[in-house]
Design a protein around this motif. Structure first.
Motif, PDB file in Angstrom:
ATOM      1  N   ALA A 116     -38.397 -76.807 -50.226  1.00  0.00           N
ATOM      2  CA  ALA A 116     -39.656 -77.824 -49.731  1.00  0.00           C
ATOM      3  C   ALA A 116     -40.006 -76.191 -48.669  1.00  0.00           C
ATOM      4  N   VAL A 117     -39.218 -75.864 -48.189  1.00  0.00           N
ATOM      5  CA  VAL A 117     -39.964 -75.065 -46.795  1.00  0.00           C
ATOM      6  C   VAL A 117     -40.738 -74.025 -46.907  1.00  0.00           C
ATOM      7  N   SER A 118     -41.900 -74.483 -46.508  1.00  0.00           N
ATOM      8  CA  SER A 118     -43.117 -73.650 -46.490  1.00  0.00           C
ATOM      9  C   SER A 118     -43.452 -73.091 -45.461  1.00  0.00           C
ATOM     10  N   ILE A 119     -44.018 -71.363 -45.843  1.00  0.00           N
ATOM     11  CA  ILE A 119     -44.493 -70.547 -45.442  1.00  0.00           C
ATOM     12  C   ILE A 119     -45.448 -70.836 -44.183  1.00  0.00           C
ATOM     13  N   ALA A 120     -45.181 -69.818 -43.399  1.00  0.00           N
ATOM     14  CA  ALA A 120     -46.094 -69.866 -41.776  1.00  0.00           C
ATOM     15  C   ALA A 120     -47.323 -69.745 -42.051  1.00  0.00           C
ATOM     16  N   ALA A 121     -48.610 -70.428 -42.154  1.00  0.00           N
ATOM     17  CA  ALA A 121     -49.588 -70.743 -41.657  1.00  0.00           C
ATOM     18  C   ALA A 121     -50.219 -69.558 -41.694  1.00  0.00           C
ATOM     19  N   SER A 122     -50.112 -68.245 -40.746  1.00  0.00           N
ATOM     20  CA  SER A 122     -50.397 -67.264 -40.178  1.00  0.00           C
ATOM     21  C   SER A 122     -49.913 -65.980 -41.414  1.00  0.00           C
ATOM     22  N   ALA A 123     -49.099 -66.350 -41.787  1.00  0.00           N
ATOM     23  CA  ALA A 123     -48.364 -65.943 -43.484  1.00  0.00           C
ATOM     24  C   ALA A 123     -48.878 -66.422 -44.828  1.00  0.00           C
ATOM     25  N   ASN A 124     -49.926 -66.891 -45.081  1.00  0.00           N
ATOM     26  CA  ASN A 124     -49.924 -67.311 -46.095  1.00  0.00           C
ATOM     27  C   ASN A 124     -51.200 -67.231 -46.252  1.00  0.00           C
ATOM     28  N   LEU A 125     -52.026 -66.288 -47.202  1.00  0.00           N
ATOM     29  CA  LEU A 125     -52.610 -65.250 -47.713  1.00  0.00           C
ATOM     30  C   LEU A 125     -53.803 -66.836 -48.362  1.00  0.00           C
ATOM     31  N   GLY A 126     -53.395 -67.783 -48.690  1.00  0.00           N
ATOM     32  CA  GLY A 126     -53.981 -68.579 -49.691  1.00  0.00           C
ATOM     33  C   GLY A 126     -54.525 -68.019 -51.221  1.00  0.00           C
ATOM     34  N   THR A 127     -55.256 -68.791 -52.075  1.00  0.00           N
ATOM     35  CA  THR A 127     -54.779 -68.183 -53.357  1.00  0.00           C
ATOM     36  C   THR A 127     -57.082 -66.938 -53.472  1.00  0.00           C
ATOM     37  N   GLY A 184     -33.012 -58.493 -39.648  1.00  0.00           N
ATOM     38  CA  GLY A 184     -34.233 -59.061 -37.833  1.00  0.00           C
ATOM     39  C   GLY A 184     -34.852 -58.832 -38.539  1.00  0.00           C
ATOM     40  N   SER A 185     -35.890 -58.665 -39.988  1.00  0.00           N
ATOM     41  CA  SER A 185     -37.271 -58.905 -39.943  1.00  0.00           C
ATOM     42  C   SER A 185     -37.619 -59.588 -40.086  1.00  0.00           C
ATOM     43  N   LYS A 186     -38.329 -60.294 -40.389  1.00  0.00           N
ATOM     44  CA  LYS A 186     -39.249 -61.881 -41.245  1.00  0.00           C
ATOM     45  C   LYS A 186     -38.840 -61.810 -42.552  1.00  0.00           C
ATOM     46  N   HIS A 187     -37.721 -60.721 -43.342  1.00  0.00           N
ATOM     47  CA  HIS A 187     -37.960 -61.292 -44.321  1.00  0.00           C
ATOM     48  C   HIS A 187     -36.066 -61.374 -44.690  1.00  0.00           C
ATOM     49  N   ASP A 188     -35.721 -61.209 -43.166  1.00  0.00           N
ATOM     50  CA  ASP A 188     -33.797 -61.771 -43.127  1.00  0.00           C
ATOM     51  C   ASP A 188     -33.852 -62.897 -43.033  1.00  0.00           C
ATOM     52  N   PHE A 189     -33.687 -63.640 -43.878  1.00  0.00           N
ATOM     53  CA  PHE A 189     -33.224 -65.183 -44.383  1.00  0.00           C
ATOM     54  C   PHE A 189     -32.065 -65.311 -44.259  1.00  0.00           C
ATOM     55  N   ASP A 193     -48.757 -67.242 -51.445  1.00  0.00           N
ATOM     56  CA  ASP A 193     -50.048 -67.555 -51.545  1.00  0.00           C
ATOM     57  C   ASP A 193     -49.809 -68.812 -51.493  1.00  0.00           C
ATOM     58  N   GLY A 194     -48.642 -69.418 -50.531  1.00  0.00           N
ATOM     59  CA  GLY A 194     -48.402 -70.967 -50.652  1.00  0.00           C
ATOM     60  C   GLY A 194     -48.159 -71.800 -51.399  1.00  0.00           C
ATOM     61  N   THR A 195     -48.358 -71.467 -51.906  1.00  0.00           N
ATOM     62  CA  THR A 195     -48.146 -72.429 -53.209  1.00  0.00           C
ATOM     63  C   THR A 195     -46.600 -73.052 -53.370  1.00  0.00           C
ATOM     64  N   VAL A 196     -45.886 -72.240 -53.315  1.00  0.00           N
ATOM     65  CA  VAL A 196     -44.390 -71.835 -53.792  1.00  0.00           C
ATOM     66  C   VAL A 196     -43.703 -72.176 -52.341  1.00  0.00           C
ATOM     67  N   ALA A 197     -42.527 -73.266 -52.958  1.00  0.00           N
ATOM     68  CA  ALA A 197     -41.751 -72.805 -51.587  1.00  0.00           C
ATOM     69  C   ALA A 197     -41.299 -71.698 -51.000  1.00  0.00           C
TER      70      ALA A 197
END
Ligand code: HEC
Ligand code: HEC
Ligand code: HEC
Ligand code: HEC
Length: 226
Positions: free
Chosen positions: A116-127, A28-33, A102-106
């Motif tokens: 090919a699934v990108s992380i949501a922008a809010s959780a993407n810290l970038g580099t 049920g957490s955000k890391h439950d895929f 960091d949003g560079t790896v799916a």
């Protein structure tokens, strides 16, 4: 008869799982895929761990494709009031987090496959990590002295209650990884000991996985003597 029994048992376990979401479990957490289209058999761990994949040569049986990005670190070239020596690049557990964040790896690039699934922008810290709390700093007695406003590493930190689980210890035993402050100093990736982020009842998928509550900035005051 048998089918009926199975159904009602299933009903009960689903209800329990529903209750447990965010209260001390990864479910049920955000890391439950487990319910993602790209997961097979409702697996919970496979995006991050595999039982037999040591090809990457990392600890915790890491299974997610690592990022090859170059980062801009929050160090004393950036902020003159940083006293600690900041690692040249994210290492240890932070490197594992940044393999998604960091949003560079799916998110679904694991086990050698490229997704090919990108992380949501809010959780993407970038580099560029200069707008994020510094990581990769050894938190030791020398740093406590140099900084002048950090609690000693033997200070007790209660990392809270996750459902029925509680854990208390010192800053060094609970919050540091090989003596260093990392992403996992503040976040519990498995949600096991996560506390409600803000007010009681704020939990589950929106708790930000913090180990110590943000009410009254308790998380920050565990390390910073301000
Ligand atoms: C989103 C990624 C992710 C998922 C999903 C995940 N883990 Fe982890 N796990 C990590 C990271 C990162 C670490 C190292 C950092 C830490 O321990 O906080 C870790 C560490 C561990 C460790 C060693 C440290 C410890 O806590 O004892 C175990 C054991 C572990 N995970 C088991 C599991 C199991 C079992 C599952 C599935 C039920 C799972 N993990 C799901 C990312 C994940
Ligand atoms: C397999 C990829 C993956 C790894 C590895 C991973 N995460 Fe995440 N994380 C995600 C995804 C996907 C989300 C959900 C983003 C969204 O949709 O909001 C997320 C969400 C989060 C959130 C927000 C939680 C909330 O309740 O809003 C935090 C905090 C977080 N991750 C921290 C970490 C930390 C710290 C680590 C390493 C210890 C880590 N993650 C490792 C994929 C990952
Ligand atoms: C000093 C503590 C601390 C450290 C270190 C830290 N975080 Fe966080 N993080 C937080 C707090 C607190 C929040 C919630 C902020 C808010 O929503 O007000 C947060 C939020 C997040 C979110 C959710 C963003 C959103 O808006 O949904 C993600 C993802 C995340 N952190 C990942 C990471 C990763 C990856 C690292 C390591 C590179 C990291 N954090 C290091 C304290 C920390
Ligand atoms: C696990 C311990 C820990 C926690 C929790 C923590 N910090 Fe830090 N923080 C540090 C360390 C260590 C440094 C680096 C100090 C140094 O090198 O002088 C630091 C640095 C900082 C800096 C940078 C100061 C500068 O000189 O540029 C700020 C601002 C900060 N923290 C604020 C926060 C806030 C706000 C929170 C809560 C959301 C928080 N910290 C939680 C340990 C922690």
């Amino acid at each position: 008869m048998k089918t009926k029994l199975l159904k009602s048992v299933l009903g009960v376990s689903l209800a329990v799982a529903g209750l447990a979401a965010g209260a001390g479990t990864i479910v049920g957490s955000k890391h439950d895929f487990s319910t993602q289209a790209w997961t097979t058999n409702g697996q919970l761990c496979v995006a991050c761990h595999a039982p037999h994949n040591t090809a990457l040569g990392l600890t915790v049986l890491w299974n997610h494709t690592l990022s090859t990005a170059t980062y801009t670190m929050y160090n004393n070239a950036f902020s003159s009031t940083i006293n600690g020596t900041v690692a040249a690049a994210p290492a240890g557990v932070s490197k594992l987090c940044l393999s998604c964040h960091d949003g560079t790896v799916a998110v679904n690039s694991f086990g050698g496959a490229t997704g090919a699934v990108s992380i949501a922008a809010s959780a993407n810290l970038g580099t560029n990590l200069t707008n994020d709390h510094p990581i990769g700093i050894t938190y030791d007695a020398a740093l406590v002295t140099a900084d002048g406003a950090l609690w000693p590493i033997a200070t007790t930190a209660n990392i809270g209650t996750g459902g029925t689980k509680t854990r208390a210890g010192t800053i060094s035993s609970n919050l540091l990884y090989n003596g260093s402050i990392e992403c996992a100093s503040c976040h519990d990736v498995h949600n096991t000991f996560t506390v409600p982020f803000a007010t009681a009842g704020t939990s589950g998928t929106t708790n930000k996985l913090v180990k110590i509550s943000m009410v009254g900035s308790a998380l920050c005051l565990t390390c910073h003597d301000k």
